[in-house]
Design an enzyme around this catalytic site. Structure first.
Site, mmCIF file in Angstrom:
data_model
loop_
_atom_site.group_PDB
_atom_site.id
_atom_site.type_symbol
_atom_site.label_atom_id
_atom_site.label_comp_id
_atom_site.label_asym_id
_atom_site.label_seq_id
_atom_site.Cartn_x
_atom_site.Cartn_y
_atom_site.Cartn_z
ATOM 1 N N ARG A 58 0.860 -1.179 0.000
ATOM 2 C CA ARG A 58 0.000 0.000 0.000
ATOM 3 C C ARG A 58 0.900 1.234 0.000
ATOM 4 O O ARG A 58 1.845 1.309 0.792
ATOM 5 C CB ARG A 58 -0.890 -0.012 1.252
ATOM 6 C CG ARG A 58 -1.893 1.129 1.273
ATOM 7 C CD ARG A 58 -2.760 1.092 2.532
ATOM 8 N NE ARG A 58 -2.258 2.020 3.534
ATOM 9 C CZ ARG A 58 -2.995 2.557 4.505
ATOM 10 N NH1 ARG A 58 -4.272 2.236 4.618
ATOM 11 N NH2 ARG A 58 -2.461 3.376 5.389
ATOM 12 N N TYR A 60 -2.796 11.320 8.073
ATOM 13 C CA TYR A 60 -2.899 9.977 8.631
ATOM 14 C C TYR A 60 -2.340 8.956 7.642
ATOM 15 O O TYR A 60 -2.547 9.059 6.435
ATOM 16 C CB TYR A 60 -4.371 9.639 8.913
ATOM 17 C CG TYR A 60 -4.526 8.287 9.551
ATOM 18 C CD1 TYR A 60 -4.192 8.094 10.888
ATOM 19 C CD2 TYR A 60 -4.970 7.196 8.819
ATOM 20 C CE1 TYR A 60 -4.316 6.856 11.481
ATOM 21 C CE2 TYR A 60 -5.100 5.944 9.404
ATOM 22 C CZ TYR A 60 -4.768 5.784 10.734
ATOM 23 O OH TYR A 60 -4.873 4.552 11.311
ATOM 24 N N ASP A 76 -5.138 3.884 -0.219
ATOM 25 C CA ASP A 76 -6.308 4.096 0.642
ATOM 26 C C ASP A 76 -6.707 5.575 0.606
ATOM 27 O O ASP A 76 -5.914 6.447 0.982
ATOM 28 C CB ASP A 76 -5.943 3.682 2.081
ATOM 29 C CG ASP A 76 -7.163 3.567 2.983
ATOM 30 O OD1 ASP A 76 -8.248 4.075 2.600
ATOM 31 O OD2 ASP A 76 -7.032 2.967 4.069
ATOM 32 N N HIS A 121 -9.254 6.772 2.354
ATOM 33 C CA HIS A 121 -9.794 7.107 3.679
ATOM 34 C C HIS A 121 -11.106 7.902 3.610
ATOM 35 O O HIS A 121 -11.321 8.808 4.430
ATOM 36 C CB HIS A 121 -8.759 7.871 4.511
ATOM 37 C CG HIS A 121 -7.615 7.001 4.963
ATOM 38 N ND1 HIS A 121 -7.786 5.836 5.663
ATOM 39 C CD2 HIS A 121 -6.271 7.138 4.806
ATOM 40 C CE1 HIS A 121 -6.620 5.294 5.927
ATOM 41 N NE2 HIS A 121 -5.687 6.054 5.411
ATOM 42 N N GLU A 168 -8.905 2.133 -2.313
ATOM 43 C CA GLU A 168 -9.744 1.791 -1.160
ATOM 44 C C GLU A 168 -10.483 3.023 -0.634
ATOM 45 O O GLU A 168 -9.916 4.122 -0.624
ATOM 46 C CB GLU A 168 -8.817 1.226 -0.065
ATOM 47 C CG GLU A 168 -9.505 0.957 1.250
ATOM 48 C CD GLU A 168 -8.498 0.612 2.341
ATOM 49 O OE1 GLU A 168 -7.333 0.310 2.021
ATOM 50 O OE2 GLU A 168 -8.876 0.664 3.518
ATOM 51 N N GLU A 218 -14.243 -1.316 5.580
ATOM 52 C CA GLU A 218 -13.636 -1.533 6.904
ATOM 53 C C GLU A 218 -14.505 -0.976 8.023
ATOM 54 O O GLU A 218 -14.361 -1.386 9.172
ATOM 55 C CB GLU A 218 -12.213 -0.955 6.962
ATOM 56 C CG GLU A 218 -12.133 0.548 6.860
ATOM 57 C CD GLU A 218 -10.697 1.064 6.889
ATOM 58 O OE1 GLU A 218 -9.868 0.562 6.114
ATOM 59 O OE2 GLU A 218 -10.418 1.964 7.688
ATOM 60 N N ARG A 242 -13.835 -5.247 2.304
ATOM 61 C CA ARG A 242 -12.828 -4.856 3.298
ATOM 62 C C ARG A 242 -13.271 -5.117 4.740
ATOM 63 O O ARG A 242 -12.680 -4.587 5.677
ATOM 64 C CB ARG A 242 -12.517 -3.366 3.132
ATOM 65 C CG ARG A 242 -11.672 -3.052 1.936
ATOM 66 C CD ARG A 242 -10.217 -3.396 2.148
ATOM 67 N NE ARG A 242 -9.561 -2.487 3.063
ATOM 68 C CZ ARG A 242 -8.599 -2.832 3.896
ATOM 69 N NH1 ARG A 242 -8.187 -4.081 3.966
ATOM 70 N NH2 ARG A 242 -8.035 -1.952 4.684
ATOM 71 N N GLU A 265 -4.650 -7.632 4.394
ATOM 72 C CA GLU A 265 -3.844 -6.535 4.932
ATOM 73 C C GLU A 265 -3.082 -7.053 6.151
ATOM 74 O O GLU A 265 -3.652 -7.726 7.007
ATOM 75 C CB GLU A 265 -4.763 -5.377 5.352
ATOM 76 C CG GLU A 265 -4.021 -4.169 5.896
ATOM 77 C CD GLU A 265 -4.976 -3.039 6.284
ATOM 78 O OE1 GLU A 265 -6.183 -3.306 6.468
ATOM 79 O OE2 GLU A 265 -4.517 -1.892 6.402
ATOM 80 N N TRP A 320 -13.003 11.755 7.506
ATOM 81 C CA TRP A 320 -11.845 11.196 8.180
ATOM 82 C C TRP A 320 -10.720 10.881 7.234
ATOM 83 O O TRP A 320 -10.929 10.305 6.208
ATOM 84 C CB TRP A 320 -12.274 9.901 8.890
ATOM 85 C CG TRP A 320 -11.226 9.490 9.822
ATOM 86 C CD1 TRP A 320 -10.993 10.001 11.054
ATOM 87 C CD2 TRP A 320 -10.214 8.513 9.590
ATOM 88 N NE1 TRP A 320 -9.917 9.407 11.623
ATOM 89 C CE2 TRP A 320 -9.414 8.485 10.737
ATOM 90 C CE3 TRP A 320 -9.900 7.672 8.530
ATOM 91 C CZ2 TRP A 320 -8.318 7.645 10.862
ATOM 92 C CZ3 TRP A 320 -8.814 6.831 8.646
ATOM 93 C CH2 TRP A 320 -8.024 6.828 9.806
HETATM 94 O O1 KDG Z 1 -9.171 1.927 13.221
HETATM 95 C C1 KDG Z 1 -9.030 2.529 11.983
HETATM 96 C C2 KDG Z 1 -7.762 2.123 11.315
HETATM 97 O O2 KDG Z 1 -7.552 0.779 11.432
HETATM 98 C C3 KDG Z 1 -7.800 2.485 9.868
HETATM 99 O O3 KDG Z 1 -7.606 3.824 9.728
HETATM 100 C C4 KDG Z 1 -6.750 1.801 9.082
HETATM 101 O O4 KDG Z 1 -7.678 2.619 7.033
HETATM 102 C C5 KDG Z 1 -7.052 1.766 7.639
HETATM 103 C C6 KDG Z 1 -6.586 0.603 6.916
HETATM 104 O O5 KDG Z 1 -6.897 0.495 5.747
HETATM 105 O O6 KDG Z 1 -5.922 -0.224 7.538
HETATM 106 MG MG MG Z 2 -8.440 1.776 5.149
#
Ligand code: KDG
Ligand code: MG
Length: 412
Positions: free
Chosen positions: A147, A159, A220, A222, A246, A272, A293, A349, A412
């Site tokens: 990633r 992040y 990702d 996010h 993602e 996720e 996910r 992952e 986020w």
């Molecule tokens: O708890 C949230 C995290 O695990 C997340 O931000 C991690 O986006 C994430 C990922 O793809 O692992």
């Molecule tokens: Mg993620």
């Protein structure tokens, strides 16, 4: 096989983990992961106050019925707290059943469909040179899929980007459990989607030029883009042949994915933060995603995630189970068993847990040549060392959050 003890164990070796331990009257034990990053104690209360009293005296062999009872009898359905609590019970019961059968869990789930699980790691860097070093370091650790997250000019903290400066210990840079994340208040980071969109395609071009066409690359988003922004990004990334993009848009809006899908052939992964098969129902049926996910820990356990993957298989959609370090070693091992057994496994992952976590949770999985395997110990293959766990009391910790330059809260 009657449950006569149910303990909720909170420990914080490198970060907070919530674990349910069930013990039966004939001496079997099972572990389940109930960790909900940043909201851990709400699941502890849900389990202790409302679920444990229901479990004591019940038959540990009735996994499906127990799941249905906890899901349906509460009246209030879904939600991350409820589903993490049910997940922990489900995992612990599968652990007990597999131990009682003397088999690793994947055998009970139908046996192995492959010899190991392709896994991806998290490379990142503020600048290209740091990013390239991080990719190389992951390749040295045997990762065969990576990633890629990058800093963006003009944005101070994002992040998912590890920084040597943030790593007080002087070891490998991490962003997921450095002590800075602990504290009474979450950290604020900054965001600007237009700067990000201008910068990212060039980074992928540079990574492809440096590392060649073979290496599977993931990214990702996010949940930060609008549908049009995500569509544009997906299109611009097509020449770099991503394994997936993602969480390109906010998870609540399935219609957003429809728009993205109409404009790009970059594969999409999401889920996720999903809790149930219902969250996946329409986007799987409409073939708006390529990878599921979900995580066993947040989807209500092995039982419903297996059903979700069987449903997804009808549409050639594969797994990409969420596996950051806030999924405990118990949750990770449980989903390794599931990934080994299902036909439509895609990728796992895998961010490695810290050394203290590995002392609290005694694990039997293996990591060789870029492939994970849950091991052949009976059950899930993880035991909790209570003495080690007791050394690390809970510490308040939050995920960071984003504001735009003018102070507006952003996704986020
Ligand atoms: O708890 C949230 C995290 O695990 C997340 O931000 C991690 O986006 C994430 C990922 O793809 O692992
Ligand atoms: Mg993620």
């Amino acid at each position: 096989m009657i449950i006569d003890k149910a303990e909720v164990i909170v420990t914080s070796p490198d970060r907070n983990f919530v674990t349910l331990k069930l013990t039966t009257n004939d001496g079997h034990t099972g572990l389940g992961d109930a960790t909900l990053n940043g909201r851990e104690l709400s699941v502890v209360a849900y389990l202790q106050e409302h679920v444990v009293p229901l479990l004591i005296g019940s038959d540990a062999s009735r996994i499906e019925d127990t799941w249905q009872f906890l899901y349906r009898s509460a009246y209030w359905r879904r939600g991350p707290v409820t589903m993490a609590a049910i997940a922990a019970v489900d995992m612990a019961l599968w652990d007990i059943k597999a131990k009682a059968a003397g088999m690793p869990l994947y055998q009970l789930l139908g046996g192995a469909s492959r010899s190991g699980l392709l896994a991806y790691g998290h490379a990142s860097g503020k600048e290209l040179s740091e990013l390239f070093d991080s990719i190389r370091s992951h390749q040295d650790q045997a990762y065969r899929a990576i990633r890629v997250q990058t800093g963006v000019p003009g944005l101070k903290a994002i992040y998912g980007i590890a920084s040597q400066a943030a790593d007080a210990g002087g070891g490998e840079a991490r962003y997921d459990h450095e002590p800075a994340r602990r504290g009474a208040k979450p950290m604020q980071e900054d965001w600007d989607t237009r700067s990000y969109l201008r910068h990212l395609p060039g980074v992928f071009e540079a990574v492809r030029n440096e590392f060649g066409p073979e290496l599977p690359l993931l990214h990702d988003g996010h949940h930060r883009m609008t549908p049009l922004q995500a569509a544009k990004l997906g299109k611009e990334l097509e020449p770099y042949d991503l394994f997936w993009l993602e969480d390109c848009t906010p998870a609540e809006s399935h219609e957003a994915l429809k728009l993205v899908r109409q404009h790009t052939t970059t594969p999409l992964a999401i889920g996720e933060v999903f809790n149930t098969v219902w969250d996946f129902k329409d986007i799987v049926r409409d073939q708006l995603i390529d990878y599921v996910r979900g995580a066993v820990t947040h989807m209500g356990g092995i039982t419903p995630l297996k059903k979700t993957m069987e449903y997804a298989s009808l549409y050639q959609i594969k797994s990409g189970f969420h596996g950051p370090t806030d999924i405990s070693p118990v949750g990770m091992a449980a989903q390794m068993h599931l990934g080994l057994a299902i036909h439509n496994f895609g990728i796992q992952e895998y961010m490695q847990h810290g050394a203290k976590t590995d002392e609290v949770f005694e694990q039997s999985f293996t990591w060789q040549n870029g492939l994970l395997h849950p091991g052949d110990e009976p059950g899930i293959g993880v035991e909790l060392n209570a003495d080690e766990a007791g050394k690390y009391p809970y510490e308040q910790a939050y995920l960071p959050y984003n504001r735009l330059a003018d102070g507006t809260m952003h996704d986020w």
